[in-house]
Design a protein around this motif. Sequence first.
Motif: not given
Length: 411
Positions: A189, A36, A33-34, A406, A370-373, A363, A38
């Motif tokens: 969000r 941000e 997970i980044s 996220r 690429g998708y929100d975690a 998202r 994602r």
Amino acid sequence: MEDPTPNRLRGRVLAPRDDAARFDLIPDALLEISAEGRFVRVVPAPPGCSVPETHPGAVLLPGFVDTHVHFPQTRVLGSATGPLLDWLARTVFAEESRFAERTYAEAVARDFCGALIAQGTTCAAIYGSSHPEATDALFAELDRRGLRGFAGLTLMDRGAPAEVLMPGPWALEACRALVDRWHGHDGGRLQFAVTPRFALSCTSELMRGAGRLAQERGLLIQTHLSENRAEIEATHDAFPECSDYLAVYERHGLCGERSIFGHAIWLSEGEWVRLAARNAAVAHCPDSNFFLGSGLMPLRKAVDRGVRVGLGTDVGAGRTFSLRRVAARAYDVALLRDAPVSPEALLWHATLGGARALGIADRVGRLAPGYDADVVAIDVPDHAGDLFDALLFRDDHGPARAAYVRGRRLV
Ligand code: GUN
Ligand code: ZN
């Protein structure tokens, strides 16, 4: 204290597929997970992987998406005063009138968000009360708790006690202020949803204004459609110029690809055809439909026609905040209609299907780069047989082990 923003999760993963109401099982996955929030990588854990299993014994899947829930009914959940119109008059309007007081709304908002998180719901489409301050308090609590959601001022200018009504022009002005304050907050969000309660509680002027507002600002529209026989008859009497229930919303600019209709139990063939043609979505609320004796929604028919369908708890006519229990009730309904739907497909409707119904599936709702975690961890005992059966049909299940939006753990 556990790290609230881990940059890696490891465990057994159920990843929804984009091309079918199915999941891919990865028995031991590593999710990176980044900063941000994602996903950057979702892969089978490599041999010798040093990351320990994050929630041993649990299954990781996308956070649940509740596509229909009423915030100001949190404290009257399970009130047996139905069917629908009696229940509204005997229980709901009195409780919702208490939300004129902001401190009451703030206290309930804490309970409400806690209940969502406990059941692993990371995103919800929420009906606020008809009081702007209470809806603002709801947004503030959603924000503070890190949840994702849509919420709206519940619009009513007729057909209920004065304490829950607001003249249309004032209500729409209040909506604009809430849109300015909250819509798109924190990178999208939180979003505002235009929320005319249902045709029976709105004048034509209010519905038309609501449709215009949604159009101008590109907002989701949520309302109730064809839930109960007496409601349908009363709607027909109130709008005799409209050929059926859906036509009331069509005529007032409330039916399009950003609309989600709760219930949709008693629609005619023609209404299903028009819903599909307009690419409107449906929130299927089977637990509520049982509790108010509303009827058996034809899920297979909706899906076969290409209508996007999410699941909704519809608290407080729904008796639970658990979308797993709601999915189990949806299974029962489908069987009773002689049109079974698999537990796997129902879990898909509770996750990616819900994100699609709300128009955020670019998202949310997948465990893929690429998708929100947004993730939930659900305990499944080792001795459980079929994984989907175990996830859905153990009605005595406890809370979710953990939930993340996220990549941030919700508490
Ligand atoms: N129709 C209009 N208002 C409501 C509500 O609060 N709950 C349900 N289930 N149906 C409604
Ligand atoms: Zn509802």
